[in-house]
Design a protein around this motif. Structure first.
Motif, PDB file in Angstrom:
ATOM      1  N   LEU A 127      25.316  21.309  23.108  1.00  0.00           N
ATOM      2  CA  LEU A 127      25.206  22.546  23.850  1.00  0.00           C
ATOM      3  C   LEU A 127      26.329  23.109  23.653  1.00  0.00           C
ATOM      4  O   LEU A 127      27.453  22.755  24.167  1.00  0.00           O
ATOM      5  N   VAL A 128      26.052  24.360  23.383  1.00  0.00           N
ATOM      6  CA  VAL A 128      27.097  25.480  23.187  1.00  0.00           C
ATOM      7  C   VAL A 128      27.203  26.605  24.156  1.00  0.00           C
ATOM      8  O   VAL A 128      26.159  27.442  24.162  1.00  0.00           O
ATOM      9  N   ARG A 129      27.960  26.713  25.144  1.00  0.00           N
ATOM     10  CA  ARG A 129      28.066  27.823  26.117  1.00  0.00           C
ATOM     11  C   ARG A 129      28.613  28.992  25.179  1.00  0.00           C
ATOM     12  O   ARG A 129      29.703  28.984  24.994  1.00  0.00           O
ATOM     13  N   ILE A 130      27.899  30.202  25.318  1.00  0.00           N
ATOM     14  CA  ILE A 130      28.346  31.287  24.495  1.00  0.00           C
ATOM     15  C   ILE A 130      28.527  32.442  25.480  1.00  0.00           C
ATOM     16  O   ILE A 130      29.093  33.482  24.963  1.00  0.00           O
ATOM     17  N   GLY A 131      28.324  32.484  26.933  1.00  0.00           N
ATOM     18  CA  GLY A 131      28.490  33.474  27.643  1.00  0.00           C
ATOM     19  C   GLY A 131      27.938  33.282  29.108  1.00  0.00           C
ATOM     20  O   GLY A 131      27.249  32.285  29.110  1.00  0.00           O
ATOM     21  N   PRO A 132      27.856  34.340  29.917  1.00  0.00           N
ATOM     22  CA  PRO A 132      27.298  34.043  31.182  1.00  0.00           C
ATOM     23  C   PRO A 132      25.820  34.188  31.186  1.00  0.00           C
ATOM     24  O   PRO A 132      25.284  34.728  30.117  1.00  0.00           O
TER      25      PRO A 132
END
Length: 215
Positions: free
Chosen positions: A210-215
């Motif tokens: 899982l890659v968090r790319i922003g809010p």
């Protein structure tokens, strides 16, 4: 030392000492106290930072790292063989796989309710994408897709096609979407399940992120 410490002696700290003058005992003690507090003050940012990490999962703490795309981008990785396997998904040893093992439904087994469920605990709400290390089976034209769900949605899964008989990293997209845009998910803190369902047997799955790319 030429200064007297007896009664009547002037022990007040002087605003400025000449080249040959030394600070009084009281001034020396004040300097020592300031130095000690200065050392504690320097540690405060470290202590605050450590406290802010509480509540994150072990998986996040161990493997989160910038994944490209700015300071808000982080990833959590789970080896597919450590996920929950159902149906005919099985673990296969391979020195070319991360950790020496990948998962797949055997060739010619066909697909039914076969699924790999990877559970992620995230510590921060945001927009996430799915990244995986995959490879096609022996028949590259037919052993090359999965059905992907997040928290069991959509019910029928999103078709994700890929190419390449060797293991490679790829971001999950909707193969039926002509724009080729990557899938994005708004997730709250807590546990979330990313599922790779069998669509074509022999398609190989090595790890999931899982890659968090922003809010």
């Amino acid at each position: 030392m030429n200064e007297s410490s007896g009664p009547g002696a002037d022990t007040r700290p002087r605003a400025g000492c000449g080249a040959g003058e030394a600070p009084t005992a009281r001034a020396t003690a004040a300097v020592a106290r300031a130095a000690r507090w200065g050392r504690w003050g320097a540690l405060l940012p470290v202590l605050v930072c450590a406290c802010s990490l509480e509540g994150l999962s072990a998986a996040w703490d161990a493997s989160s790292a910038p994944a490209g795309g700015g300071s808000n981008s982080f990833r959590i990785r789970i080896e597919a063989e450590d996920c929950e396997l159902s149906g005919r998904f099985e673990r296969v040893d391979d020195p070319l796989a991360s950790g020496g093992t990948y998962v797949a439904v055997p060739e010619e087994a066909n697909c039914e309710s076969d699924r790999v469920d990877c559970s992620f605990e995230i510590g921060e709400a945001g927009t996430y994408q799915i990244r995986a290390r995959v490879a096609t089976g022996p028949d590259e034209s037919t052993d090359n897709s999965f059905l992907v769900r997040v928290d069991h949605e959509p019910e029928l899964g999103t078709r994700y096609d890929f190419n390449g008989t060797e293991f490679h990293e790829d971001y999950v997209h909707d193969s039926k979407d002509a724009t080729g845009l990557l899938l994005k998910f708004a997730l709250d803190p807590g546990m979330h399940i990313v599922s790779f369902g069998c669509r074509e047997d022999a398609a190989r799955l090595d790890w999931v992120e899982l890659v968090r790319i922003g809010p």
